[in-house]
Enzyme design. Structure first.
Site, PDB file in Angstrom:
ATOM      1  N   GLU A 305       0.817  -1.212   0.000  1.00 39.36           N
ATOM      2  CA  GLU A 305       0.000   0.000   0.000  1.00 39.36           C
ATOM      3  C   GLU A 305       0.854   1.267   0.000  1.00 39.36           C
ATOM      4  O   GLU A 305       0.619   2.186   0.775  1.00 39.36           O
ATOM      5  CB  GLU A 305      -0.956  -0.002   1.197  1.00 39.36           C
ATOM      6  CG  GLU A 305      -1.912  -1.182   1.171  1.00 39.36           C
ATOM      7  CD  GLU A 305      -2.986  -1.131   2.241  1.00 39.36           C
ATOM      8  OE1 GLU A 305      -2.714  -0.625   3.337  1.00 39.36           O
ATOM      9  OE2 GLU A 305      -4.100  -1.613   1.969  1.00 39.36           O
ATOM     10  N   ASP A 399      -8.138  -9.247   3.908  1.00 40.52           N
ATOM     11  CA  ASP A 399      -7.985  -8.106   4.811  1.00 40.52           C
ATOM     12  C   ASP A 399      -9.080  -8.020   5.873  1.00 40.52           C
ATOM     13  O   ASP A 399      -9.999  -7.214   5.723  1.00 40.52           O
ATOM     14  CB  ASP A 399      -7.977  -6.805   3.980  1.00 40.52           C
ATOM     15  CG  ASP A 399      -7.548  -5.623   4.807  1.00 40.52           C
ATOM     16  OD1 ASP A 399      -7.184  -5.820   5.973  1.00 40.52           O
ATOM     17  OD2 ASP A 399      -7.579  -4.497   4.273  1.00 40.52           O
ATOM     18  N   GLU A 427     -12.992  -2.170  11.642  1.00 39.55           N
ATOM     19  CA  GLU A 427     -12.952  -1.537  10.324  1.00 39.55           C
ATOM     20  C   GLU A 427     -14.007  -2.111   9.379  1.00 39.55           C
ATOM     21  O   GLU A 427     -14.689  -1.367   8.675  1.00 39.55           O
ATOM     22  CB  GLU A 427     -11.547  -1.720   9.720  1.00 39.55           C
ATOM     23  CG  GLU A 427     -11.428  -1.185   8.315  1.00 39.55           C
ATOM     24  CD  GLU A 427     -10.018  -1.325   7.747  1.00 39.55           C
ATOM     25  OE1 GLU A 427      -9.128  -1.851   8.442  1.00 39.55           O
ATOM     26  OE2 GLU A 427      -9.819  -0.905   6.596  1.00 39.55           O
TER      27      GLU A 427
HETATM   28  C1  BDP Z   1      -6.237  -2.258   5.821  1.00 37.11           C
HETATM   29  C2  BDP Z   1      -6.580  -0.882   6.262  1.00 37.11           C
HETATM   30  C3  BDP Z   1      -5.448   0.082   6.144  1.00 37.11           C
HETATM   31  C4  BDP Z   1      -4.217  -0.511   6.797  1.00 37.11           C
HETATM   32  C5  BDP Z   1      -3.915  -1.847   6.169  1.00 37.11           C
HETATM   33  C6  BDP Z   1      -2.771  -2.569   6.847  1.00 37.11           C
HETATM   34  O1  BDP Z   1      -7.674  -0.438   5.492  1.00 37.11           O
HETATM   35  O2  BDP Z   1      -5.834   1.280   6.741  1.00 37.11           O
HETATM   36  O3  BDP Z   1      -3.132   0.339   6.690  1.00 37.11           O
HETATM   37  O4  BDP Z   1      -5.020  -2.691   6.301  1.00 37.11           O
HETATM   38  O5  BDP Z   1      -3.040  -3.480   7.596  1.00 37.11           O
HETATM   39  O6  BDP Z   1      -7.189  -3.090   6.377  1.00 37.11           O
HETATM   40  O7  BDP Z   1      -1.619  -2.242   6.620  1.00 37.11           O
END
Ligand code: BDP
Length: 738
Positions: A305, A399, A427
């Site tokens: 990401e 996720d 979340e």
């Molecule tokens: C996702 C989230 C994000 C996190 C990412 C992570 O949306 O905000 O930074 O995981 O775990 O679920 O790095």
């Protein structure tokens, strides 16, 4: 007149002037309400002998003294001599009696374990809380108080309790500006601006609460890291927190941004094989340990990401992790290297994947399924990590969805200690307003069989090191804590924090028993209330799955803030951020084909594990759409058409949310009014949002199925266009770093 006022003041019954605000979480220590039991406890306990030779033992003494005083409404005297009805707590180093006792029994308590024994010694009835370490005594003290708070008998205690997992850690996704990524309970509890000089009482209570459930580590900062936390200015602040937490057995950890040597070190590269970079990290770690000698280590999100990482320099995850490991090893620190990866390089393939056709088993498709990323990048690195590296794997392959199959990595890296990462903050589970008890989700994953070494190779045995004989073991929960008065925003969010700690200590505990314990301590021991609330909690996760993503749907929520349903989104920045990528609805049917005719992600599991999901007719229907693109007219195991079953599941989710509120209404007489109302209002939001999820998703999927809603399913209140135009630009939970 004065006489009358005095008379009035003296005769009014004790009124609880302060409503229950949830601040004290499960450590309320209210007077035991059951009179015979109270008498019984009072008869058994009259003094406390604990030699406070360390700050931790002193904390245990304070904890026991003040809690017993309010629980029993009786002054408990601290003695140095052993008297009848005494609680004796300590280690062999702090108490001769305990030294003898432990030597006589040879209890295997390890570093953190404890024993609680009711014994008679020289005619004196004693309750002994013993451990080999001070922190073990503190854990034992909290365990003893838990017994009292939950009204358990204490006359014949003989308990030995040892944690199954060594590193039991909360990961805070807290930013230095106090925003919390995916946080729904206010801003960060770390007040960086006031630190190091101002020690908020909350830091101490945070540590107490964690110690009471056995959590022994805290990663203070967001995985989307900010290098500044590694500067001297911030490390001094981190030290102030570490000094508070140490007493309660909690080590601090930080997240390290891979590019920190460039950002705060003035170097031109962050290449992990470059010796100047390696030396920079070594010096940085030396500096940290000079300030915080028991610093826990570093958590790193790399090449995921948008975060930089070793792949930025053509190096592997192992090469990156090992650089940190070498810098931390002289200080006994650990590296937690995250396996939640999908980097820019892989993105290009995903774009191609979108162009590829379903069913075409090409290399493009194989590498394009985000499900497969972690395995594809990590499997081949098994055995290449240093001994102080734990690879931290999210429970599922995508996720933190309401339901995911376990991550295939858990059965695939026998030579590497794998650390579990759960998400406590909700979340994807209704965020701050839905009551969703997560213990059943955690248990479902921990109990799942990887078949890595034959039947019974459950995920929990991978995590606790027993399957592959690892000596370092860990489990992390992404914290749901903020500065709201009750810490978690939703009063039932506390249950997820609590359950995480309890399961990290002992994953064999049942979700139901943990719920019962938590309810008794947090609200009341009233039998009706306990049973009724437990039912709500135990039904809540399945309800959320049903009204959001039944039958294996996943990742169909709003983009970015992840709030609410948005299965129609198809224009997000990259293919695998779009709900349409995951549900693949078309005229034929719904779901992601991950069998051999699709992305073949199934092949990442052991053959026996694959079997349970490989055929759409026999697949456990909870996971159906995770692995199959099924036709709208597919026949389900109960004989219904798939479309009808999908509609029915959504309706069931809504019905369950309504039932949860009705059930809660029956508990009104038993708890604090304010707290009752608070939960009731939240349940109203949950019910409305459950309806919203059902309506929006079914209307959207109906545009593909072209089939009518079955008669048992309520007609949506609004049109699909209405749901599609809803916007939530200020939805909470999006951190400052995003
Ligand atoms: C996702 C989230 C994000 C996190 C990412 C992570 O949306 O905000 O930074 O995981 O775990 O679920 O790095």
């Amino acid at each position: 007149m004065l006489r009358w006022i005095l008379f009035f003041l003296l005769t009014i019954p004790a009124i609880n002037l302060r409503a229950e605000d949830g601040y004290r979480v499960w450590l309320r220590f209210e007077k035991i309400s059951d009179e015979p039991l109270l008498k019984n406890y009072r008869d058994a306990i009259s003094c406390l002998q604990i030699n406070p030779v360390s700050a931790t033992l002193k904390a245990a003494r304070e904890e026991l003294t003040s809690a017993l005083q309010t629980l029993l409404d009786k002054k408990i005297t601290a003695t140095t001599a052993i008297a009848d009805k005494c609680i004796i707590a300590g280690t062999p180093a702090s108490s001769g009696t305990i030294k003898q006792l432990l030597a006589a029994h040879n209890y295997q308590l390890g570093q953190d374990g404890y024993t609680i024994q009711a014994i008679t010694l020289n005619g004196k009835r004693l309750t002994v809380i013993a451990a080999y370490t001070d922190i073990g005594v503190l854990y034992g003290s909290f365990a003893f108080l838990r017994l009292l708070q939950t009204h358990q008998p204490i006359a014949a205690l003989s308990i030995i309790s040892v944690p199954k997992i060594q590193y039991r850690i909360l990961d805070h996704w807290d930013n230095l500006n106090r925003s919390v990524e995916r946080g729904y309970a206010g801003i960060s509890i770390w007040n960086w601006h006031q630190l190091p000089d101002y020690i908020d009482k909350r830091y101490i209570d945070y540590a107490r609460y964690n110690a009471s459930i056995g959590i022994n580590g805290s990663v203070l900062t967001n995985v989307n890291a900010n290098s500044l936390v590694l500067t001297k200015e911030y490390l001094i602040k981190v030290k102030a927190l570490a000094d508070v937490f140490r007493i309660y057995g909690i080590k601090v950890y930080l997240t390290a941004k891979f590019s920190a040597p460039i950002e705060i070190g003035g170097l031109e590269t962050a290449d992990p094989l470059d010796t100047t970079v390696q030396n920079w990290w070594k010096k940085k770690c030396d500096e940290i340990y000079t300030l915080i000698p028991d610093f826990g280590g570093l958590l790193i999100k790399a090449n995921s990401e948008g975060q930089p990482g070793p792949q930025t320099y053509g190096r592997t995850h192992a090469e990156g992790a090992n650089m940190f490991a070498d810098a931390l090893a002289p200080h006994n620190g650990i590296v937690m290297w995250r396996a939640f990866v999908y980097d820019a390089r892989v993105q290009k393939k995903e774009e191609k994947f979108e162009e590829g056709k379903q069913g075409e088993h090409s290399e493009t498709i194989a590498s394009g399924d985000r499900f497969k990323k972690a395995y594809n990048e990590f499997k081949s690195l098994d055995g290449k990590f240093r001994g102080n590296v734990l690879v931290q794997v999210k429970n599922g392959p995508i996720d933190f969805q309401p339901r995911e199959p376990f991550s295939p990595l858990f059965g695939a890296m026998p030579q590497t200690p794998l650390m579990m990462e759960f998400q406590l903050t909700q979340e994807y589970l209704g965020q701050g307003t839905h009551l969703v008890y997560e213990a059943p989700l955690f248990k479902e994953v921990l109990d799942a069989d990887t078949y890595a070494e034959g039947k019974g190779s459950i995920v929990a045995k991978v995590i606790d090191g027993s399957l592959d004989h690892h000596s370092i073991t860990g489990i992390a929960g992404v914290a749901n804590i903020g500065n709201d008065i009750d810490w978690t925003g939703h009063p039932f969010g506390q249950a997820n924090w609590y359950a995480f700690g309890r399961l990290a200590w002992d994953y064999t505990l049942s979700s139901g028993d943990i719920a019962t314990e938590w309810i008794r301590q947090t609200f009341t021991n009233n039998k009706f209330f306990v049973e009724s609330t437990k039912k709500i909690m135990m039904a809540s996760r399945e309800a959320a799955v049903d009204y959001m993503t039944p039958l294996g749907l996943h990742h169909i929520m709003g983009t970015s803030h992840h709030y609410g349903p948005a299965p129609w989104i198809d224009n997000a920045g990259r293919a695998d951020w779009n709900p349409v990528y995951y549900h693949r609805a078309d005229a034929d049917g719904l779901g992601f084909n991950r069998t051999i005719t699709g992305s073949n992600a199934l092949a990442q599991y052991q053959p026996q594990a694959q079997q349970q999901w490989s055929d759409s007719n026999t697949c456990d229907e909870k996971f159906l759409l995770w692995f199959h693109h099924v036709s709208w007219a597919h026949t389900m195991k109960n004989g219904k058409l798939f479309w009808d079953e999908l509609c029915t599941k959504y309706q069931q989710g809504v019905d369950s949310a309504r039932w949860m509120q009705q059930q809660w209404n029956t508990s009104k007489p038993f708890i604090d009014e304010e707290q009752f109302n608070q939960v009731n209002m939240l349940l109203t939001i949950q019910r409305k949002e459950a309806e919203w999820w059902k309506n929006a998703c079914l209307l959207y999927f109906q545009t593909f199925s072209k089939m009518p809603f079955p008669p048992n399913v309520e007609k949506p209140a609004k049109t699909l266009e209405y749901y599609k135009q809803l916007k939530f630009i200020y939805a909470p939970g999006i951190g400052g770093n995003l």
